[in-house]
Design a protein around this motif. Sequence first.
Motif, PDB file in Angstrom:
ATOM      1  N   ILE A  40       1.060  -0.929  -0.100  1.00  0.00           N
ATOM      2  CA  ILE A  40      -0.226  -0.297  -0.173  1.00  0.00           C
ATOM      3  C   ILE A  40       0.670   1.562  -0.129  1.00  0.00           C
ATOM      4  CG2 ILE A  40      -1.648   1.001   1.201  1.00  0.00           C
ATOM      5  CD1 ILE A  40      -2.713  -1.622   2.349  1.00  0.00           C
ATOM      6  N   SER A  41       1.890   1.133   1.024  1.00  0.00           N
ATOM      7  CA  SER A  41       2.705   2.449   0.961  1.00  0.00           C
ATOM      8  C   SER A  41       3.207   2.844  -0.418  1.00  0.00           C
ATOM      9  CB  SER A  41       3.915   2.026   1.961  1.00  0.00           C
ATOM     10  OG  SER A  41       5.394   3.028   1.865  1.00  0.00           O
ATOM     11  N   ALA A  42       4.127   1.572  -1.420  1.00  0.00           N
ATOM     12  CA  ALA A  42       4.910   1.490  -2.025  1.00  0.00           C
ATOM     13  C   ALA A  42       3.823   2.389  -3.349  1.00  0.00           C
ATOM     14  CB  ALA A  42       5.109   0.506  -3.045  1.00  0.00           C
ATOM     15  N   PHE A  43       2.307   1.857  -3.199  1.00  0.00           N
ATOM     16  CA  PHE A  43       1.760   2.269  -4.416  1.00  0.00           C
ATOM     17  C   PHE A  43       1.164   4.112  -4.259  1.00  0.00           C
ATOM     18  CE2 PHE A  43      -0.355  -2.245  -5.725  1.00  0.00           C
ATOM     19  CZ  PHE A  43       0.844  -2.272  -6.523  1.00  0.00           C
ATOM     20  N   ALA A  44       0.837   4.377  -3.127  1.00  0.00           N
ATOM     21  CA  ALA A  44       0.947   5.477  -3.276  1.00  0.00           C
ATOM     22  C   ALA A  44       2.048   6.798  -3.177  1.00  0.00           C
ATOM     23  CB  ALA A  44       0.160   5.553  -1.412  1.00  0.00           C
ATOM     24  N   ASN A  45       2.761   5.773  -2.440  1.00  0.00           N
ATOM     25  CA  ASN A  45       4.480   6.272  -3.146  1.00  0.00           C
ATOM     26  C   ASN A  45       4.565   6.383  -4.290  1.00  0.00           C
ATOM     27  OD1 ASN A  45       4.537   7.550  -0.306  1.00  0.00           O
ATOM     28  ND2 ASN A  45       5.947   5.696   0.092  1.00  0.00           N
ATOM     29  N   THR A  46       4.235   6.071  -5.896  1.00  0.00           N
ATOM     30  CA  THR A  46       4.753   5.680  -6.990  1.00  0.00           C
ATOM     31  C   THR A  46       4.139   6.211  -7.796  1.00  0.00           C
ATOM     32  OG1 THR A  46       6.148   3.362  -5.779  1.00  0.00           O
ATOM     33  CG2 THR A  46       5.580   4.539  -7.917  1.00  0.00           C
ATOM     34  N   ALA A  47       3.011   5.227  -8.300  1.00  0.00           N
ATOM     35  CA  ALA A  47       1.909   5.516  -9.690  1.00  0.00           C
ATOM     36  C   ALA A  47       0.873   4.561  -9.310  1.00  0.00           C
ATOM     37  CB  ALA A  47       2.831   5.536 -10.393  1.00  0.00           C
ATOM     38  N   GLY A  48       0.662   4.567  -7.707  1.00  0.00           N
ATOM     39  CA  GLY A  48      -0.778   4.301  -7.496  1.00  0.00           C
ATOM     40  C   GLY A  48      -1.242   2.814  -8.254  1.00  0.00           C
ATOM     41  N   GLY A  49      -1.830   1.800  -7.724  1.00  0.00           N
ATOM     42  CA  GLY A  49      -1.853   0.554  -8.055  1.00  0.00           C
ATOM     43  C   GLY A  49      -2.964  -0.881  -7.842  1.00  0.00           C
ATOM     44  N   ILE A  50      -3.589  -1.660  -8.001  1.00  0.00           N
ATOM     45  CA  ILE A  50      -4.279  -2.565  -7.482  1.00  0.00           C
ATOM     46  C   ILE A  50      -4.094  -3.981  -6.657  1.00  0.00           C
ATOM     47  CG2 ILE A  50      -6.307  -4.388  -8.771  1.00  0.00           C
ATOM     48  CD1 ILE A  50      -5.520  -2.287 -11.382  1.00  0.00           C
ATOM     49  N   VAL A  51      -4.667  -4.095  -5.703  1.00  0.00           N
ATOM     50  CA  VAL A  51      -3.745  -4.839  -4.718  1.00  0.00           C
ATOM     51  C   VAL A  51      -5.679  -5.360  -5.223  1.00  0.00           C
ATOM     52  CG1 VAL A  51      -4.101  -6.228  -2.910  1.00  0.00           C
ATOM     53  CG2 VAL A  51      -2.983  -4.059  -3.124  1.00  0.00           C
ATOM     54  N   ILE A  52      -5.097  -7.312  -5.484  1.00  0.00           N
ATOM     55  CA  ILE A  52      -6.618  -8.314  -5.861  1.00  0.00           C
ATOM     56  C   ILE A  52      -5.887  -9.256  -4.938  1.00  0.00           C
ATOM     57  CG2 ILE A  52      -7.288 -10.294  -7.560  1.00  0.00           C
ATOM     58  CD1 ILE A  52      -5.837  -8.223  -9.763  1.00  0.00           C
ATOM     59  N   LEU A  53      -6.731  -9.422  -3.867  1.00  0.00           N
ATOM     60  CA  LEU A  53      -6.369 -10.854  -2.952  1.00  0.00           C
ATOM     61  C   LEU A  53      -7.539 -12.379  -3.409  1.00  0.00           C
ATOM     62  CD1 LEU A  53      -6.924  -8.296   0.294  1.00  0.00           C
ATOM     63  CD2 LEU A  53      -4.845  -9.412  -0.953  1.00  0.00           C
ATOM     64  N   GLY A  54      -7.254 -13.513  -3.110  1.00  0.00           N
ATOM     65  CA  GLY A  54      -7.870 -14.195  -4.669  1.00  0.00           C
ATOM     66  C   GLY A  54      -7.138 -15.020  -5.076  1.00  0.00           C
ATOM     67  N   LEU A  55      -6.343 -14.527  -5.715  1.00  0.00           N
ATOM     68  CA  LEU A  55      -5.570 -15.307  -6.558  1.00  0.00           C
ATOM     69  C   LEU A  55      -3.655 -15.614  -6.598  1.00  0.00           C
ATOM     70  CD1 LEU A  55      -5.864 -12.805  -9.862  1.00  0.00           C
ATOM     71  CD2 LEU A  55      -7.663 -14.503  -8.727  1.00  0.00           C
ATOM     72  N   ASP A  56      -4.059 -17.256  -7.454  1.00  0.00           N
ATOM     73  CA  ASP A  56      -1.980 -17.879  -6.722  1.00  0.00           C
ATOM     74  C   ASP A  56      -1.416 -17.745  -8.109  1.00  0.00           C
ATOM     75  OD1 ASP A  56      -0.869 -19.456  -5.393  1.00  0.00           O
ATOM     76  OD2 ASP A  56      -1.523 -21.242  -5.562  1.00  0.00           O
TER      77      ASP A  56
END
Length: 583
Positions: A40-56
């Motif tokens: 979360i910190s890395a995305f907020a400090n870079t260019a934003g991003g998407i976290v997907i939970l529930g994939l392997d």
Amino acid sequence: MLDGELSEIVDNLRVIGADIADVEVKKALGGLPKSLRETISAFANTAGGIVILGLDEAQGFSATGLIDAAKLAADLGSMCSEDMEPPIRPLVKIHTFEGAQVLVAEIPELDPAQKPCYSRGAGITKGSYIRVGDGDRRLSAYEVQVMLSSRGQPREDEQGVPGVGLDNLDAAGVEALVARLRTSRPYAFKDLDRLAVLRRAKVLVPGDDGKDLVSLAGLLALGDYPQEHFPQLRVSFVHYPTGSGPTSSERFLDNVTLEGPIPVMVRDSLAAIRRNMSRRAVIAGAGRQDVWEYPETALREAVVNALVHRDLSPSARGTQVQIEMYPDRLVIRNAGGLFGPVTIDSLGEEGISSARNATLIKILEDVPLPGETRTVCENRGSGIRSMLDSLRAAGMSPPQFTDKISSFLVAFPNHTLLSEETISWIRSLGERGLTDGQCIALALLRDEGVLDNRTYRDATGVDSRVATGELQDLVARELIVQTGTRRWARYQLAQRHTSVKGRPARADRRPELLAALGDESLSRAELVARTGLSDQTVRRWLKIMRDEGAVELVGDSPKSIHVRYRRTRQEPLFGPESPPSPT
């Protein structure tokens, strides 16, 4: 995010086979992963991003699902608002994907005035991260400081230098600046005496005792020898004989230290580069001409940018601007990454510029380069555009920009895109009607292997709409292949064109399409399914065959998704041995 967008993202991940810079995937079967704060910190400090939970990821990004998606969504929202500083407001949504529930959180990039984002439990130094490739890297203490300085306008260049007065400045340069300011900016300077002009221009600033001191900006712009007080605020130039740096025997072909005020360092840096450059032949119209390896305009803009936009904070004053020449590239590096709202993607765009050292740049607007009437910089935000334009005019690849927060790097590849051998290769493809931009793209792909829409725009100067259309035409011609879609779209040469030897075989798709049609009338989608060709390729050849009279429309207009095609009764106007080249 819509379900279709999620499917598109996962499809791209499966093609690539790993996480990418702006997408992080976690199984999260046991709850929120501990490392999620870092992401979360890395995305907020870079260019934003998407976290997907529930994939392997280990199982090809298969949907493993979540035990309690609703609770996980609530826990994620709580983590972003309570555990992160400043609080993050992600867009969180539960999707049903391939029969399982997955959680998608879109993490926004923070405004530069709010960075860095960090985990409160770890603190600002140990809890601040940035996204690098598909991983999260902790920021150094200096990088945190650089981000904090971007929350406002840095003033290091306005600080007075203890013990430095007017006698430490070049007298002729000072008088020339005063005269120029009174002429070019009469409203602000015309009626002021000499000292008042220098104070208003912030060449002189008040010290603690109220007496005038020369500012750091004034010293760097007009000083006799600024390195007497700041030894590392200089330029180092090294010419390496190999592409990987020094060897055990012959370490350098040239190695010089360039000192003095910024105008002198710009002049001497360009002279050092020029002394180590050679000439090469390039194609120009119907003939050829000899030119320098790197365009002078691009070099000047890069050197000036490195010197005037470098970080001047105390922590960075031990680092010089570095110029490194290799057989295959020229690299210019300075302390301090991009400042303010400027990003790698927005570099060169009209109306987007930002000055870390605003006072220094303001002074240098009226300080000429030695022996020239042109001033050191214009402060119009046009430097990067001039750099790109000059490289494009020379038929060269766009530079590679790298922003590492603590440093900024520009690398110029040393090759001409449209050499005689490359032009001969493009001609051997047998394709008529290619634009200049498409030829440049093919040359780039042949040299570098992959490009995207942004690289195409930088290399050709066209806008995003034209770039997309021309790239899709190359896909339709089966000269290149596309992986990913939308912002993840990347392009590579089709495998049959990657060999540099011999004449590549051209594909004529008319027989396949006519065989697939048979005596039926089919839609374009049905033809794609029957032939296995891409939609772009089928669309292109159907148009060619309609123009030749080999197929005709049934029903709707050609723009309709329901339009169908059938063979005409007349024989095709081409033969099986040597079909005409499509245009």
